[in-house]
Design a protein around this motif. Sequence first.
Motif, PDB file in Angstrom:
ATOM      1  N   ASN A  36       0.832  -1.201   0.000  1.00 61.03           N
ATOM      2  CA  ASN A  36       0.000   0.000   0.000  1.00 61.03           C
ATOM      3  C   ASN A  36       0.870   1.256   0.000  1.00 61.03           C
ATOM      4  OD1 ASN A  36      -2.783   1.265   0.496  1.00 61.03           O
ATOM      5  ND2 ASN A  36      -1.642   2.036   2.248  1.00 61.03           N
ATOM      6  N   SER A 126      -5.931   3.067   4.039  1.00 59.49           N
ATOM      7  CA  SER A 126      -4.804   2.500   4.772  1.00 59.49           C
ATOM      8  C   SER A 126      -5.227   1.989   6.145  1.00 59.49           C
ATOM      9  CB  SER A 126      -3.693   3.548   4.917  1.00 59.49           C
ATOM     10  OG  SER A 126      -3.231   3.961   3.647  1.00 59.49           O
ATOM     11  N   VAL A 129      -6.842  -1.365   5.591  1.00 61.39           N
ATOM     12  CA  VAL A 129      -5.860  -2.399   5.250  1.00 61.39           C
ATOM     13  C   VAL A 129      -5.328  -3.076   6.509  1.00 61.39           C
ATOM     14  CG1 VAL A 129      -3.497  -2.756   4.402  1.00 61.39           C
ATOM     15  CG2 VAL A 129      -5.145  -1.518   2.988  1.00 61.39           C
ATOM     16  N   PHE A 204      -1.275  -6.853  -4.241  1.00 62.45           N
ATOM     17  CA  PHE A 204      -2.421  -6.738  -3.339  1.00 62.45           C
ATOM     18  C   PHE A 204      -3.227  -8.035  -3.328  1.00 62.45           C
ATOM     19  CE2 PHE A 204      -2.322  -1.947  -3.356  1.00 62.45           C
ATOM     20  CZ  PHE A 204      -2.369  -1.801  -1.980  1.00 62.45           C
TER      21      PHE A 204
END
Length: 217
Positions: A36, A126, A129, A204
């Motif tokens: 990320n 984020s 995540v 990802f």
Amino acid sequence: MDESFKWRDKMTIEVWLTFLLAAIVLSVSPGAGAVNTMANTMKYGFKASLIANLGLQVGSAFNIVMVGLGLGALLAQSELAFSIIKWVGVAYLIFLGYQKFNEVSKLDLGELKAQKPEPFKLFTKSVIVNITNPKSIVFLVALLPQFMNTNESQINQIMLLGATMLVVDTVVMIGYSLLATRLAHLIKNERHVRIQNRIFGSMFMGAGSLLAVASHN
């Protein structure tokens, strides 16, 4: 008394340094957070990546608080809770990967870098995540008690160890951002941008696939 118990009853500098080493190894190991960070750096630049880095740390702080409140232990023991959060995380990472893989840029590199990132979107993405990764919570449940003094305030120790992890991860993610800035010069045209998108998209989705096969134990 067991010697290992005596060792855990003291938050000495040696114990803290051992925890620091464990935190460094955990942060340096490439994962969804690193992917990320590098993807955002190469798309928006180093300054924008700092916003994403902040989001990652807020997500980590949330996980640390969960462990401190005892919810992490529940997750570690509950197959259902682990599975629910795991599959939410898998779906989100694969969605991010699919989105990145199929992202089409009609701009040249100079124009791409001139794009203004959406700070709130970078930040929230984020955060998600990190909080949708149950393995990090289970890791905290398994790791933190090994370094805590059973005769002292649990909250103070969670704050100390948690702060250590956040500082370490912040520094490591900045390192990944700097690495990404070094690689950015390799992207010179639209074709290179597409290749970059597909690489990070695949990474990802790979992170999501690894999470999918993670077991509860």
